[in-house]
Structures are given as structure tokens and as C-alpha cells.
Design a protein around this motif. Structure first.
Motif, PDB file in Angstrom:
ATOM      1  N   LEU A  27      83.978 -23.472  28.846  1.00 15.13           N
ATOM      2  CA  LEU A  27      82.714 -22.437  28.464  1.00 15.13           C
ATOM      3  C   LEU A  27      82.342 -22.726  27.148  1.00 15.13           C
ATOM      4  O   LEU A  27      81.274 -22.561  26.767  1.00 15.13           O
ATOM      5  CB  LEU A  27      83.280 -21.122  29.008  1.00 15.13           C
ATOM      6  CG  LEU A  27      83.405 -20.836  30.452  1.00 15.13           C
ATOM      7  CD1 LEU A  27      84.058 -19.517  30.611  1.00 15.13           C
ATOM      8  CD2 LEU A  27      81.781 -20.837  31.092  1.00 15.13           C
ATOM      9  N   VAL A  28      83.251 -22.791  26.133  1.00 10.42           N
ATOM     10  CA  VAL A  28      82.970 -22.970  24.821  1.00 10.42           C
ATOM     11  C   VAL A  28      82.135 -24.215  24.860  1.00 10.42           C
ATOM     12  O   VAL A  28      81.289 -24.078  23.966  1.00 10.42           O
ATOM     13  CB  VAL A  28      84.411 -22.872  23.967  1.00 10.42           C
ATOM     14  CG1 VAL A  28      83.971 -23.269  22.484  1.00 10.42           C
ATOM     15  CG2 VAL A  28      84.770 -21.558  23.818  1.00 10.42           C
ATOM     16  N   GLU A  29      82.659 -25.202  25.412  1.00 10.90           N
ATOM     17  CA  GLU A  29      81.804 -26.522  25.067  1.00 10.90           C
ATOM     18  C   GLU A  29      80.537 -26.253  25.692  1.00 10.90           C
ATOM     19  O   GLU A  29      79.687 -26.789  24.938  1.00 10.90           O
ATOM     20  CB  GLU A  29      82.439 -27.594  26.003  1.00 10.90           C
ATOM     21  CG  GLU A  29      81.889 -29.062  25.415  1.00 10.90           C
ATOM     22  CD  GLU A  29      82.765 -30.019  26.513  1.00 10.90           C
ATOM     23  OE1 GLU A  29      82.389 -31.267  26.439  1.00 10.90           O
ATOM     24  OE2 GLU A  29      83.869 -29.589  27.031  1.00 10.90           O
ATOM     25  N   GLU A  30      80.141 -25.932  26.496  1.00 10.95           N
ATOM     26  CA  GLU A  30      78.992 -25.590  27.262  1.00 10.95           C
ATOM     27  C   GLU A  30      77.999 -24.802  26.330  1.00 10.95           C
ATOM     28  O   GLU A  30      77.096 -25.241  26.326  1.00 10.95           O
ATOM     29  CB  GLU A  30      79.003 -25.048  28.648  1.00 10.95           C
ATOM     30  CG  GLU A  30      79.706 -25.872  29.689  1.00 10.95           C
ATOM     31  CD  GLU A  30      78.808 -27.020  30.238  1.00 10.95           C
ATOM     32  OE1 GLU A  30      77.411 -26.839  30.236  1.00 10.95           O
ATOM     33  OE2 GLU A  30      79.077 -28.152  30.737  1.00 10.95           O
ATOM     34  N   ALA A  31      78.878 -23.684  25.867  1.00  7.22           N
ATOM     35  CA  ALA A  31      77.836 -22.674  25.108  1.00  7.22           C
ATOM     36  C   ALA A  31      77.404 -23.432  23.792  1.00  7.22           C
ATOM     37  O   ALA A  31      76.422 -23.387  23.035  1.00  7.22           O
ATOM     38  CB  ALA A  31      78.597 -21.539  24.646  1.00  7.22           C
ATOM     39  N   VAL A  32      78.379 -24.229  23.032  1.00  8.23           N
ATOM     40  CA  VAL A  32      78.010 -24.743  22.036  1.00  8.23           C
ATOM     41  C   VAL A  32      77.091 -26.121  22.112  1.00  8.23           C
ATOM     42  O   VAL A  32      75.966 -26.186  21.416  1.00  8.23           O
ATOM     43  CB  VAL A  32      79.231 -25.383  21.143  1.00  8.23           C
ATOM     44  CG1 VAL A  32      79.138 -26.138  19.683  1.00  8.23           C
ATOM     45  CG2 VAL A  32      80.382 -24.132  20.724  1.00  8.23           C
ATOM     46  N   LYS A  33      77.157 -26.706  23.269  1.00  5.70           N
ATOM     47  CA  LYS A  33      76.460 -28.003  23.521  1.00  5.70           C
ATOM     48  C   LYS A  33      74.935 -27.412  23.846  1.00  5.70           C
ATOM     49  O   LYS A  33      73.993 -28.321  23.368  1.00  5.70           O
ATOM     50  CB  LYS A  33      77.096 -28.587  24.593  1.00  5.70           C
ATOM     51  CG  LYS A  33      76.203 -29.850  25.084  1.00  5.70           C
ATOM     52  CD  LYS A  33      76.883 -30.514  26.429  1.00  5.70           C
ATOM     53  CE  LYS A  33      76.800 -29.727  27.329  1.00  5.70           C
ATOM     54  NZ  LYS A  33      77.364 -30.497  28.787  1.00  5.70           N
TER      55      LYS A  33
END
Length: 528
Positions: A27-33
């Protein structure tokens, strides 16, 4: 209209990419991306929510249908919404969902007690909002996820805005719950707290029929199994005072009280961070790390360092983190019957005592009154403390008649012999603008004293206006602070301000015409 669950599942099945219960790293990766968030220097996910940086109570509605018609306390807090308008808005939201190529779904629970927990589903268009609910609600095990069947669904689509003239809302934002269709629609606002509080309102509607007292309170437990509850509106100190290094945290905001004890509705904490310091609130400070969502905190874009003293975006800066980020938190989040109940109030007039013991009748009176001050930023348009009466310390989230909750509380206090205290975390030495905020160290010392029964042998005196019992001494608290009149230079001005507040209590309580004379007799005096 078809059942909401069937409609939604069809939409999800036809969406290009649906992420079900993603892990925090993903989820962190998706939010930052996506560019919707950045990482702070401690690894927390930092987001901003635009113009909506707090709850929007004027945009919250309940569908008036066969299930809610004769049970909901209709009025300015619980605004009615017609079934026809809901169906139209539901169709608008679902048509919006069909335009999305990617959605995020969280399946989990509200309620740590297996007997009373509510299986929920939250559908989001933003990864960071899905991470918020993942951390704030109770996360299922892999086995629980296999058989999970949501009984309530929240659809949060911030970019789907309402047209008041067409949709019957008050603005572009909307938070609409249908108890009959078991759906909450949220749109037009990015503020994540609306998702959390909507499910709290749902639990407050469902549980009293099962004999469970839903409560806007935090809870912790001592080594001997003694449980303490802290009631209060946002900003009064629930999260801060319950995160006690000498006690274990059950939960920081929403609980139920059953015949067996208390249980947390949530799996996380949603703490205010304005003026946060490592020395003042180390438990919260240390919880802000990877897996935490920082909401509207000013973060340096180059270094990622958070400025907790800044209110440039809002006073209502927040951190959302899972309960296990607090050392020693209780799992499952369940405890016995409370020994001590604390009503927290941030009194902006500076006239209420910093601590007082209440009789059962006074407890009922002050619970129904729910006096405090709305603090800056917790709601749209609040820029400085405003005195308010929020029934049962949670009026914005209580769909039923207030006496339903008050009677449940009174029954449980009496049955389990809980001691009740009023603690003023607001102003001392004068009103807001003249006096100063009560020192957190003093408040902590007073709360510790009642929990550890350090005041059982001290002398108590009766306040002549409010009728409350005030201790003459508390360990580690200057004696003159305990009587608010002593902290004012102008005693006459104090008397005038205290009587004015007493008058507001009496006037506010006029709306509770059906309560007993014993409870009414607990009212403060309006003349000396």
C-alpha cells in the motif's frame, strides 16, 4: 434497487485491477508511486487532504426508512436523507466506480469481541486511504479472510462530488449512511476520519439493542486487571492519557461495554499530533514510523522531517497507526469491567475544577450534558476553542436518543460500582485568551492518583456552584491548582464566569425533559 452487495461485487468483478487487503508495504508503494503521498524521515506515509482537514458534520446524513424512522434522534446532528435521494446518490457513486481502472478493498472487522464484532468492507480509490482503514480497523487473519462476509460496506470516493441542487446534499461533500441497505457513501472529502467515524456511528446504532453500551472513550488496563475509561471529544486528551507507559492500552477512541467487560471497536489509533513532542508524548512519538499515516502534518519535502508545531495546514494534524505500535497494547483488545471512569472536558472558561468526583446522578447529568470545547481544526470552521455541549461526549456519532446511552451507562456504573471523575484538561487561571492550558503533567498526576486510589484518604470539599467534590491535595500537583477559583486573580470575575457556565448547563439540559428528578437535581447552581 438490487442489494448493494450484489451491485458492488459486480462492479469490482468488472474493474481492471482490484487490490484486496494489500499488505502495508504494498500500500505504501502504491501510494508513493501514484504521487498521493511521500515518506517522512521516520518512514511514515505523509498525505494532505485539501480543504477538508476535519470532519464535516453538516454534510452527514442518515437515510430515513422503515428501520431508522422511529429509532434515530432526528435533528441537526442526525440529518435525514430520503431513500430516493440515497438510491440516486448510490447510483452516482457506483457509476463513478465503474470509471476507475484501479480500486482498493479492505475486508476486516469493527469490534474485538467475537460475539459483537461487525464484518465490514471498505472500498477506496486511494491506496493511502485503504492503508488508513487497514491500520485503524481490525485486520483479519488469513483464515478469517477466506470466510469474510461484509455486513456493512463503506464506499469512499473523494473525487466523486455531489451537486447539492441535484443530490440533496449541503455541499459537494457527503457522508450518508443507510442502515437498511447497510452502506455508507462518502464523497467530496479526502479526510480519512470520516470512514472511521461512520463505522463508529453504525456500531452506536446496532449495539444498544444487544444490551451493549457503545462509548466514545479510550481504555487501558493495569497490572492488576483494573480498567479505566476516558470519555471526551476530539482534542480533550483521550489518546494521550490512555497511552500510559505504566498501563496497557486497550484502545484509544471507541469501545463497547458488555455484560463481560469492555472491548475496542478498532485495531489502531488516530492521534492528534499538533505540538507533539518526544518528551511529552513518547508513546505516540515513537509510533510514527513505517506503517503510520501522517495526515496534514507539514513535512519538509527535501528532508522528510515533520514539523509537529506547524498548523499551516490545520490544527487537526493526525497520525493513524496500528494498536501494536504502542508497547504493551492488549490483544485481543478486551478488558474487564471498568473501575474508574473519567469524563474529559477542555473547559475554555477556566471555571471547572481540574478534577472532581461525581455521584452516580452527577455522572448521568454530566454524561448527558457532554460539556467541552471544540478545539481548533477538529471540525471545519473551528479556529479557536468554542464551548459546546456534545451529548454523551459523542453527539456527532450517536444516532439513537441520548437517554438510550445514558440509561445503559447508569445501569452499568451501578451494577459494577465504577467510580466516576470529571477531569478538566482545558484552561486554568482564567478563560481562553487570559488563562493557560492545564499542564499535562498535572493532569497525568491526577488521573494516576484516582486510578491508584491515592485520594481515598484525602479531604474533599464541595464546589458551591457546580456541587462537585474537589480533593484538597493530589500528589505532584500544587494544591492551589485544584480549586479553580484560587487560580484567578479576580475572584469576582471567576464567580461571574462560573455562574454563566452553570446557566448554560441548565439551559442546555432543558431538552432532556424525560430524565428523573434525581438526575436533574445534579444541576449546578445559577446563583450564589
Amino acid at each position: 434497487m438490487k442489494t448493494a452487495t450484489a451491485d458492488l461485487q459486480t462492479i469490482l468483478d468488472n474493474t481492471a485491477t482490484v487490490h484486496y487487503n494489500l499488505s502495508v508495504p504494498m500500500l505504501v508503494e502504491e501510494a508513493v508511486k501514484s504521487g498521493d503521498a511521500i515518506l517522512s524521515s521516520t518512514g511514515a506515509l505523509s498525505v494532505t487532504t485539501g480543504k477538508y482537514t476535519g470532519r464535516s458534520p453538516k454534510d452527514k446524513f442518515i437515510v430515513r426508512d422503515a428501520l431508522s424512522e422511529n429509532t434515530v434522534a432526528w435533528g441537526p446532528v442526525n440529518q435525514e436523507f430520503s431513500p430516493e435521494k440515497f438510491d440516486a446518490l448510490y447510483n452516482k457513486v457506483t457509476e463513478y466506480l465503474k470509471t476507475k481502472q484501479e480500486l482498493f478493498v479492505f475486508d476486516g472487522f469493527a469490534g474485538a469481541d467475537l460475539q459483537y464484532r461487525l464484518p465490514i468492507r471498505v472500498i477506496n480509490e486511494y491506496a493511502w486511504q485503504n492503508m488508513f482503514v487497514h491500520q485503524l480497523f481490525i485486520r483479519p487473519t488469513e483464515d478469517e479472510l477466506k470466510t469474510h462476509a461484509p455486513q456493512f460496506t463503506v464506499i469512499a470516493v473523494p473525487n466523486c462530488v455531489a451537486d447539492p441542487a441535484v443530490d440533496g446534499t449541503n455541499s459537494e461533500a457527503f457522508i450518508v449512511v443507510s442502515f437498511e441497505k447497510r452502506v455508507v457513501l462518502i464523497g467530496g472529502t479526502h479526510y480519512a476520519g470520516e470512514m472511521k467515524k461512520s463505522i463508529f456511528s453504525v456500531m452506536n446504532f446496532l449495539l444498544p439493542a444487544q444490551g451493549v453500551m457503545p462509548m466514545h472513550c479510550s481504555a487501558n488496563i493495569g497490572a492488576a486487571g483494573d480498567v479505566a475509561l476516558f470519555f471526551g471529544l476530539s482534542g480533550t486528551g483521550k489518546t494521550t492519557l490512555s497511552a500510559d507507559p505504566n498501563r496497557r492500552l486497550i484502545g484509544d477512541d471507541e469501545h463497547g461495554w458488555t455484560d463481560n467487560g469492555v472491548f475496542n471497536f478498532e485495531g489502531g489509533c488516530y492521534a492528534k499530533t499538533i505540538k507533539l513532542s518526544q518528551t511529552g508524548e513518547p508513546e505516540i512519538w515513537n509510533a510514527i514510523k513505517f506503517g503510520t499515516v501522517l495526515e496534514n502534518v507539514v513535512v519538509d519535502q527535501e528532508t522528510g522531517v515533520a514539523d509537529y508545531d506547524s498548523a499551516a495546514l490545520t490544527e487537526n494534524t493526525r497520525a493513524a497507526y496500528p494498536l501494536d505500535y504502542i508497547p504493551g497494547a492488549v490483544f485481543p483488545s478486551i478488558g474487564g469491567h471498568p473501575n474508574v471512569i473519567v469524563f474529559l472536558t477542555a473547559d475554555a472558561t477556566g471555571t471547572l475544577p481540574p478534577i472532581a468526583q461525581l455521584t452516580k446522578e452527577q455522572a448521568m447529568y454530566y454524561f448527558l450534558s457532554g460539556y467541552t470545547s471544540k478545539l481548533a481544526g477538529t471540525e471545519r470552521g473551528v479556529t479557536e476553542p468554542e464551548a459546546t455541549f456534545s451529548t454523551c461526549f459523542g453527539a456527532p456519532f450517536l444516532p439513537l436518543q441520548p437517554t438510550v446511552y445514558a440509561e445503559l451507562l447508569g445501569q452499568k456504573i451501578e451494577k459494577h460500582d465504577a467510580k466516576v471523575y470529571l477531569v478538566n484538561t482545558g484552561w486554568t487561571g482564567g478563560a481562553y485568551g487570559t488563562g493557560s492550558r492545564m499542564k499535562l503533567a498535572y493532569t497525568r498526576a491526577m488521573v494516576t492518583a484516582v486510578i491508584e486510589k491515592q485520594l481515598d484518604s484525602v479531604e474533599w470539599v464541595k464546589d458551591p456552584i457546580f456541587g462537585l467534590s474537589i480533593p484538597t491535595q493530589v500528589p505532584n500537583v500544587p494544591a492551589h491548582v485544584l480549586n479553580p477559583r484560587n487560580t484567578w486573580e479576580d475572584k469576582g470575575a471567576y464567580d461571574q464566569a462560573a455562574l454563566a457556565l452553570a446557566g448554560r448547563f441548565v439551559k442546555n439540559f432543558e431538552k432532556f425533559g424525560s430524565v428523573s428528578d434525581d438526575i436533574k437535581s445534579a444541576a449546578p447552581k445559577t446563583a450564589l
